[in-house]
Motif scaffolding. Structure first.
Motif, PDB file in Angstrom:
ATOM      1  N   ALA A  41     129.176 -11.194  18.632  1.00 45.60           N
ATOM      2  CA  ALA A  41     129.064 -12.511  19.248  1.00 45.60           C
ATOM      3  C   ALA A  41     129.931 -12.543  20.505  1.00 45.60           C
ATOM      4  CB  ALA A  41     129.518 -13.582  18.267  1.00 45.60           C
ATOM      5  N   GLY A  42     129.497 -13.289  21.483  1.00 43.08           N
ATOM      6  CA  GLY A  42     130.306 -13.444  22.692  1.00 43.08           C
ATOM      7  C   GLY A  42     130.075 -12.349  23.709  1.00 43.08           C
ATOM      8  N   LYS A  43     131.143 -11.712  24.100  1.00 45.50           N
ATOM      9  CA  LYS A  43     131.113 -10.756  25.202  1.00 45.50           C
ATOM     10  C   LYS A  43     130.544  -9.398  24.789  1.00 45.50           C
ATOM     11  CE  LYS A  43     134.403 -13.333  27.715  1.00 45.50           C
ATOM     12  NZ  LYS A  43     134.941 -14.249  26.790  1.00 45.50           N
ATOM     13  N   PRO A  44     130.044  -8.631  25.758  1.00 46.64           N
ATOM     14  CA  PRO A  44     129.470  -7.316  25.449  1.00 46.64           C
ATOM     15  C   PRO A  44     130.528  -6.320  24.977  1.00 46.64           C
ATOM     16  CG  PRO A  44     129.097  -7.917  27.763  1.00 46.64           C
ATOM     17  CD  PRO A  44     129.910  -8.987  27.158  1.00 46.64           C
ATOM     18  N   PRO A  45     130.121  -5.308  24.217  1.00 44.79           N
ATOM     19  CA  PRO A  45     131.070  -4.298  23.750  1.00 44.79           C
ATOM     20  C   PRO A  45     131.545  -3.407  24.897  1.00 44.79           C
ATOM     21  CG  PRO A  45     128.846  -3.736  23.077  1.00 44.79           C
ATOM     22  CD  PRO A  45     128.773  -5.083  23.726  1.00 44.79           C
ATOM     23  N   VAL A  46     132.820  -2.981  24.819  1.00 43.17           N
ATOM     24  CA  VAL A  46     133.375  -2.085  25.820  1.00 43.17           C
ATOM     25  C   VAL A  46     133.700  -0.715  25.228  1.00 43.17           C
ATOM     26  CG1 VAL A  46     134.292  -3.927  27.272  1.00 43.17           C
ATOM     27  CG2 VAL A  46     135.728  -2.965  25.469  1.00 43.17           C
ATOM     28  N   ALA A  47     133.860  -0.644  23.910  1.00 47.94           N
ATOM     29  CA  ALA A  47     134.174   0.624  23.250  1.00 47.94           C
ATOM     30  C   ALA A  47     133.690   0.582  21.815  1.00 47.94           C
ATOM     31  CB  ALA A  47     135.678   0.888  23.273  1.00 47.94           C
ATOM     32  N   ALA A  48     133.294   1.744  21.304  1.00 46.82           N
ATOM     33  CA  ALA A  48     132.902   1.871  19.898  1.00 46.82           C
ATOM     34  C   ALA A  48     133.366   3.238  19.414  1.00 46.82           C
ATOM     35  CB  ALA A  48     131.393   1.737  19.742  1.00 46.82           C
ATOM     36  N   ARG A  49     134.031   3.258  18.276  1.00 45.62           N
ATOM     37  CA  ARG A  49     134.529   4.516  17.720  1.00 45.62           C
ATOM     38  C   ARG A  49     134.228   4.568  16.230  1.00 45.62           C
ATOM     39  NH1 ARG A  49     134.584   5.283  22.315  1.00 45.62           N
ATOM     40  NH2 ARG A  49     136.354   5.483  23.695  1.00 45.62           N
ATOM     41  N   CYS A  50     133.855   5.742  15.782  1.00 49.11           N
ATOM     42  CA  CYS A  50     133.564   5.973  14.382  1.00 49.11           C
ATOM     43  C   CYS A  50     134.794   6.583  13.720  1.00 49.11           C
ATOM     44  CB  CYS A  50     132.382   6.927  14.285  1.00 49.11           C
ATOM     45  SG  CYS A  50     131.414   6.680  12.806  1.00 49.11           S
ATOM     46  N   ALA A  51     135.131   6.127  12.531  1.00 51.23           N
ATOM     47  CA  ALA A  51     136.255   6.709  11.794  1.00 51.23           C
ATOM     48  C   ALA A  51     135.951   8.177  11.524  1.00 51.23           C
ATOM     49  CB  ALA A  51     136.474   5.954  10.485  1.00 51.23           C
ATOM     50  N   THR A  72     137.524  -9.127  21.329  1.00 48.21           N
ATOM     51  CA  THR A  72     137.412  -9.090  19.870  1.00 48.21           C
ATOM     52  C   THR A  72     137.216  -7.659  19.372  1.00 48.21           C
ATOM     53  OG1 THR A  72     136.358 -11.268  19.935  1.00 48.21           O
ATOM     54  CG2 THR A  72     136.113 -10.024  17.901  1.00 48.21           C
ATOM     55  N   LEU A  73     137.773  -7.380  18.199  1.00 46.56           N
ATOM     56  CA  LEU A  73     137.551  -6.110  17.518  1.00 46.56           C
ATOM     57  C   LEU A  73     136.811  -6.414  16.222  1.00 46.56           C
ATOM     58  CD1 LEU A  73     138.216  -3.032  17.112  1.00 46.56           C
ATOM     59  CD2 LEU A  73     140.155  -3.828  15.769  1.00 46.56           C
ATOM     60  N   VAL A  74     135.723  -5.689  15.967  1.00 42.10           N
ATOM     61  CA  VAL A  74     134.964  -5.854  14.727  1.00 42.10           C
ATOM     62  C   VAL A  74     134.829  -4.485  14.060  1.00 42.10           C
ATOM     63  CG1 VAL A  74     132.805  -6.667  13.674  1.00 42.10           C
ATOM     64  CG2 VAL A  74     133.655  -7.754  15.767  1.00 42.10           C
ATOM     65  N   VAL A  75     135.048  -4.445  12.743  1.00 41.57           N
ATOM     66  CA  VAL A  75     134.891  -3.205  11.978  1.00 41.57           C
ATOM     67  C   VAL A  75     133.682  -3.360  11.071  1.00 41.57           C
ATOM     68  CG1 VAL A  75     135.948  -1.646  10.295  1.00 41.57           C
ATOM     69  CG2 VAL A  75     137.366  -2.750  12.047  1.00 41.57           C
ATOM     70  N   TYR A  76     132.790  -2.371  11.137  1.00 40.23           N
ATOM     71  CA  TYR A  76     131.563  -2.369  10.343  1.00 40.23           C
ATOM     72  C   TYR A  76     131.547  -1.158   9.405  1.00 40.23           C
ATOM     73  CZ  TYR A  76     129.590  -5.464  13.953  1.00 40.23           C
ATOM     74  OH  TYR A  76     129.342  -6.487  14.831  1.00 40.23           O
ATOM     75  N   ALA A  77     130.849  -1.312   8.281  1.00 43.16           N
ATOM     76  CA  ALA A  77     130.474  -0.179   7.434  1.00 43.16           C
ATOM     77  C   ALA A  77     128.970  -0.031   7.586  1.00 43.16           C
ATOM     78  CB  ALA A  77     130.832  -0.441   5.977  1.00 43.16           C
ATOM     79  N   ILE A  78     128.539   1.187   7.924  1.00 46.32           N
ATOM     80  CA  ILE A  78     127.109   1.465   8.009  1.00 46.32           C
ATOM     81  C   ILE A  78     126.777   2.331   6.807  1.00 46.32           C
ATOM     82  CG2 ILE A  78     125.237   2.459   9.350  1.00 46.32           C
ATOM     83  CD1 ILE A  78     126.994   1.992  11.820  1.00 46.32           C
ATOM     84  N   HIS A  79     126.075   1.746   5.841  1.00 50.63           N
ATOM     85  CA  HIS A  79     125.729   2.437   4.603  1.00 50.63           C
ATOM     86  C   HIS A  79     124.648   3.479   4.867  1.00 50.63           C
ATOM     87  CE1 HIS A  79     127.872  -0.403   1.864  1.00 50.63           C
ATOM     88  NE2 HIS A  79     127.755  -1.171   2.933  1.00 50.63           N
ATOM     89  N   GLU A  80     124.586   4.491   4.002  1.00 50.20           N
ATOM     90  CA  GLU A  80     123.627   5.585   4.186  1.00 50.20           C
ATOM     91  C   GLU A  80     122.184   5.102   4.207  1.00 50.20           C
ATOM     92  OE1 GLU A  80     123.943   8.402   0.934  1.00 50.20           O
ATOM     93  OE2 GLU A  80     124.551   6.796  -0.390  1.00 50.20           O
ATOM     94  N   ASP A  81     121.905   3.934   3.615  1.00 52.37           N
ATOM     95  CA  ASP A  81     120.542   3.399   3.623  1.00 52.37           C
ATOM     96  C   ASP A  81     120.267   2.516   4.845  1.00 52.37           C
ATOM     97  OD1 ASP A  81     121.980   1.107   3.053  1.00 52.37           O
ATOM     98  OD2 ASP A  81     121.085   0.785   1.072  1.00 52.37           O
ATOM     99  N   GLY A  82     121.238   2.440   5.784  1.00 53.20           N
ATOM    100  CA  GLY A  82     121.063   1.655   7.003  1.00 53.20           C
ATOM    101  C   GLY A  82     121.604   0.242   6.927  1.00 53.20           C
TER     102      GLY A  82
END
Length: 167
Positions: A41-51, A72-82
Motif C-alpha cells: 500500500a502507498g509508495k512503490p517498492p525500492v528494495a526486496a530481499r529474500c531471506a 514502510t517495510l513489509v515481510v512476507y512468507a511465500i508458501h511453496e503452493d504460491g
C-alpha cells in the motif's frame, strides 16, 4: 532484485497490480510471467530481499521476503503452493526514505537503511517467522539449487584430488 535461496525465483521490486497498487513481483526461473504479486500500500517498492534460508510455516516450506517502500517495510512468507502471507510491517521508523534491507544469515534479524544514514535493526522472536529448515530436510532438487557453486567446486575437487584434499 533478489533470488530466492533455492534460485528458483527472482524477486523484482517493480510493478503494479489492478487498481494501480504498487507491487513486488516473483518471477519463476524460465518463466517471464509474474507468478506472485506482493502488493504494498502507498509508495512503490525500492528494495526486496529474500531471506537466505527456507522456513517451515504451517507444515509448508516458505521463502521469506522483505520489501521496503520509501516509508514502510513489509515481510512476507511465500508458501511453496504460491500462497502469500503478510507477516510483519514497520512504518515510520525513519525520518528519511528507506533505501535497502538485508537479512541476517539465520533470518532472525533485518537491517533497514535510509537516506539519512540511519540503520534500524529489526529482531524477530525465535520461530516468529517460521522454523528455519536444515538442508537435509529439503528435497534433493532444492538442496542442489541451494548448494550451488560451492558444492560444485567441492565435488570437482573431490573427484580430482580425493576426499581428503577437498575437505
Amino acid at each position: 532484485p533478489a533470488w530466492t535461496p533455492d534460485g528458483g525465483a527472482l524477486i523484482m521490486p517493480a510493478g503494479m497490480v489492478a487498481g494501480g497498487v504498487s507491487a513486488t513481483w516473483l518471477l519463476r526461473r524460465g518463466d517471464a510471467t509474474p507468478a506472485v504479486a506482493l502488493p504494498v500500500a502507498g509508495k512503490p517498492p525500492v528494495a526486496a530481499r529474500c531471506a537466505p534460508v527456507i522456513v517451515e510455516r504451517q507444515g509448508k516450506r516458505c521463502a521469506l521476503v522483505a520489501v521496503a517502500t520509501v516509508d514502510t517495510l513489509v515481510v512476507y512468507a511465500i508458501h511453496e503452493d504460491g500462497e502469500v502471507e503478510s507477516l510483519a510491517a514497520l512504518a515510520g521508523a525513519h525520518l528519511s526514505a528507506l533505501t535497502d534491507v538485508a537479512w541476517a544469515a539465520d533470518a532472525g534479524m533485518l537491517a533497514v537503511s535510509s537516506h539519512d544514514g540511519y540503520i534500524t535493526l529489526v529482531a524477530f522472536e525465535e520461530g516468529e517467522l517460521g522454523r528455519p529448515m536444515a538442508a537435509r530436510e529439503l528435497p534433493r532438487h532444492v538442496q542442489a539449487r541451494m548448494c550451488g557453486f560451492a558444492c560444485r567446486v567441492r565435488a570437482r575437487l573431490t573427484r580430482a584430488c580425493g576426499t581428503a584434499a577437498a575437505a
